[in-house]
Design a protein around this motif. Structure first.
Motif, PDB file in Angstrom:
ATOM      1  N   LYS A 119     -12.116  -0.737 -13.710  1.00  0.00           N
ATOM      2  CA  LYS A 119     -11.272   0.245 -13.011  1.00  0.00           C
ATOM      3  C   LYS A 119      -9.876   0.278 -13.607  1.00  0.00           C
ATOM      4  N   VAL A 120      -9.392  -0.842 -14.124  1.00  0.00           N
ATOM      5  CA  VAL A 120      -8.064  -0.873 -14.745  1.00  0.00           C
ATOM      6  C   VAL A 120      -8.071  -0.009 -16.003  1.00  0.00           C
ATOM      7  N   THR A 121      -9.101  -0.123 -16.798  1.00  0.00           N
ATOM      8  CA  THR A 121      -9.241   0.717 -17.998  1.00  0.00           C
ATOM      9  C   THR A 121      -9.310   2.188 -17.612  1.00  0.00           C
ATOM     10  N   ALA A 122     -10.090   2.481 -16.570  1.00  0.00           N
ATOM     11  CA  ALA A 122     -10.235   3.869 -16.124  1.00  0.00           C
ATOM     12  C   ALA A 122      -8.913   4.418 -15.596  1.00  0.00           C
ATOM     13  N   LEU A 123      -8.177   3.632 -14.818  1.00  0.00           N
ATOM     14  CA  LEU A 123      -6.908   4.094 -14.260  1.00  0.00           C
ATOM     15  C   LEU A 123      -5.853   4.301 -15.345  1.00  0.00           C
ATOM     16  N   ALA A 124      -5.904   3.498 -16.384  1.00  0.00           N
ATOM     17  CA  ALA A 124      -4.960   3.676 -17.487  1.00  0.00           C
ATOM     18  C   ALA A 124      -5.205   5.014 -18.183  1.00  0.00           C
ATOM     19  N   ALA A 125      -6.473   5.415 -18.278  1.00  0.00           N
ATOM     20  CA  ALA A 125      -6.820   6.664 -18.948  1.00  0.00           C
ATOM     21  C   ALA A 125      -6.608   7.883 -18.050  1.00  0.00           C
ATOM     22  N   ARG A 126      -6.902   7.728 -16.759  1.00  0.00           N
ATOM     23  CA  ARG A 126      -6.781   8.832 -15.787  1.00  0.00           C
ATOM     24  C   ARG A 126      -6.124   8.283 -14.524  1.00  0.00           C
ATOM     25  N   PRO A 127      -4.821   8.304 -14.457  1.00  0.00           N
ATOM     26  CA  PRO A 127      -4.119   7.647 -13.352  1.00  0.00           C
ATOM     27  C   PRO A 127      -4.119   8.401 -12.022  1.00  0.00           C
ATOM     28  N   ARG A 128      -4.572   9.643 -11.980  1.00  0.00           N
ATOM     29  CA  ARG A 128      -4.574  10.408 -10.722  1.00  0.00           C
ATOM     30  C   ARG A 128      -5.617   9.816  -9.781  1.00  0.00           C
ATOM     31  N   VAL A 129      -5.206   9.462  -8.555  1.00  0.00           N
ATOM     32  CA  VAL A 129      -6.101   8.795  -7.614  1.00  0.00           C
ATOM     33  C   VAL A 129      -5.963   9.384  -6.214  1.00  0.00           C
ATOM     34  N   ALA A 130      -6.941   9.054  -5.399  1.00  0.00           N
ATOM     35  CA  ALA A 130      -6.898   9.300  -3.960  1.00  0.00           C
ATOM     36  C   ALA A 130      -7.146   7.950  -3.294  1.00  0.00           C
ATOM     37  N   LEU A 131      -6.524   7.767  -2.161  1.00  0.00           N
ATOM     38  CA  LEU A 131      -6.669   6.511  -1.440  1.00  0.00           C
ATOM     39  C   LEU A 131      -6.781   6.862   0.035  1.00  0.00           C
ATOM     40  N   THR A 132      -7.672   6.200   0.736  1.00  0.00           N
ATOM     41  CA  THR A 132      -7.783   6.417   2.172  1.00  0.00           C
ATOM     42  C   THR A 132      -7.874   5.076   2.886  1.00  0.00           C
ATOM     43  N   ILE A 133      -7.313   5.049   4.074  1.00  0.00           N
ATOM     44  CA  ILE A 133      -7.450   3.909   4.980  1.00  0.00           C
ATOM     45  C   ILE A 133      -7.954   4.527   6.274  1.00  0.00           C
ATOM     46  N   ASP A 134      -9.138   4.117   6.715  1.00  0.00           N
ATOM     47  CA  ASP A 134      -9.717   4.775   7.879  1.00  0.00           C
ATOM     48  C   ASP A 134     -10.484   3.790   8.750  1.00  0.00           C
ATOM     49  N   THR A 135     -10.579   4.158  10.015  1.00  0.00           N
ATOM     50  CA  THR A 135     -11.304   3.324  10.974  1.00  0.00           C
ATOM     51  C   THR A 135     -12.750   3.785  11.049  1.00  0.00           C
ATOM     52  N   HIS A 136     -13.593   2.948  11.636  1.00  0.00           N
ATOM     53  CA  HIS A 136     -15.017   3.273  11.720  1.00  0.00           C
ATOM     54  C   HIS A 136     -15.500   3.443  13.166  1.00  0.00           C
ATOM     55  N   VAL A 137     -14.564   3.496  14.112  1.00  0.00           N
ATOM     56  CA  VAL A 137     -14.908   3.660  15.514  1.00  0.00           C
ATOM     57  C   VAL A 137     -14.212   4.919  16.030  1.00  0.00           C
ATOM     58  N   ALA A 138     -14.966   5.744  16.759  1.00  0.00           N
ATOM     59  CA  ALA A 138     -14.400   6.980  17.309  1.00  0.00           C
ATOM     60  C   ALA A 138     -13.401   6.658  18.421  1.00  0.00           C
ATOM     61  N   PRO A 139     -12.342   7.424  18.570  1.00  0.00           N
ATOM     62  CA  PRO A 139     -11.960   8.539  17.711  1.00  0.00           C
ATOM     63  C   PRO A 139     -11.412   8.017  16.382  1.00  0.00           C
ATOM     64  N   TYR A 140     -11.947   8.522  15.304  1.00  0.00           N
ATOM     65  CA  TYR A 140     -11.605   8.045  13.981  1.00  0.00           C
ATOM     66  C   TYR A 140     -10.156   8.342  13.635  1.00  0.00           C
ATOM     67  N   GLU A 141      -9.570   7.445  12.872  1.00  0.00           N
ATOM     68  CA  GLU A 141      -8.223   7.629  12.341  1.00  0.00           C
ATOM     69  C   GLU A 141      -8.310   7.477  10.834  1.00  0.00           C
ATOM     70  N   ALA A 142      -7.621   8.350  10.121  1.00  0.00           N
ATOM     71  CA  ALA A 142      -7.675   8.285   8.662  1.00  0.00           C
ATOM     72  C   ALA A 142      -6.334   8.696   8.065  1.00  0.00           C
ATOM     73  N   LEU A 143      -5.871   7.873   7.155  1.00  0.00           N
ATOM     74  CA  LEU A 143      -4.680   8.155   6.368  1.00  0.00           C
ATOM     75  C   LEU A 143      -5.157   8.462   4.957  1.00  0.00           C
ATOM     76  N   TYR A 144      -4.764   9.625   4.446  1.00  0.00           N
ATOM     77  CA  TYR A 144      -5.161  10.060   3.112  1.00  0.00           C
ATOM     78  C   TYR A 144      -3.930  10.105   2.218  1.00  0.00           C
ATOM     79  N   VAL A 145      -4.072   9.607   1.015  1.00  0.00           N
ATOM     80  CA  VAL A 145      -2.947   9.565   0.076  1.00  0.00           C
ATOM     81  C   VAL A 145      -3.433  10.035  -1.284  1.00  0.00           C
ATOM     82  N   ARG A 146      -2.576  10.783  -1.956  1.00  0.00           N
ATOM     83  CA  ARG A 146      -2.812  11.134  -3.359  1.00  0.00           C
ATOM     84  C   ARG A 146      -1.593  10.702  -4.145  1.00  0.00           C
TER      85      ARG A 146
END
Length: 160
Positions: free
Chosen positions: A64-91
């Motif tokens: 993944k380090v090699t891949a990120l060096a070549a293509r650094p654009r990413v998405a990241l999420t932090i989310d819960t697995h119990v309803a009501p779901y909560e999710a933080l999305y980052v680009r």
């Protein structure tokens, strides 16, 4: 149903109480990136939030380090697995810095995820096994947040 409309994409969403709770939780982030073969990948990773960037640690030899060096654009999420779901999305873009030994924030995250005793033991074991690591820093340039109470996905617009 009340739909809160602080604009998705607004970095101020990181200060929302739901986002703060997720940032301080022991829920791993899920990092989305493009692998070197061009296919999308998502991997769970421990993270530290320093108020400006997400910091993750990975073995210096990790694909993944090699891949990120070549293509650094990413998405990241932090989310819960119990309803009501909560999710933080980052680009954002991943910046990689090689460090000798263990990434400091990785060792700190181990304490949050595993507790003081097990986290310290994990960090000590990592120090013995990693001669170098990659410090992956992701500064958000877009943030989204849903909690299915006050903040809903855009597809809910007009729902009553």
């Amino acid at each position: 149903m009340t739909i809160e409309r602080t604009n998705q994409g607004d970095l101020d969403l990181l200060d929302h109480p739901v986002a703060r709770r997720l940032l301080e939780s022991s829920v791993p982030a899920r990092l989305g990136y493009i692998a070197t073969d061009g296919t999308p990948r998502v991997t769970p990773m421990w993270f530290a939030w320093n108020g400006h960037a997400f910091v993750l640690g990975a073995a210096g030899s990790s694909p993944k380090v090699t891949a990120l060096a070549a293509r650094p654009r990413v998405a990241l999420t932090i989310d819960t697995h119990v309803a009501p779901y909560e999710a933080l999305y980052v680009r954002g873009n991943a910046e990689i810095e090689r460090v000798d030994g263990v990434v400091t924030e990785y060792a700190e995250a181990a304490l949050r995820y595993l507790g003081p005793e097990h986290g310290a033991a994990f960090a000590e074991n990592a120090s013995a096994n990693f001669t170098d690591m990659a410090r992956i820093s992701i500064r958000p340039d877009w943030v989204g947040l849903v909690d299915f109470r006050d903040r809903f996905p855009s597809s809910y617009e007009g729902a009553t």
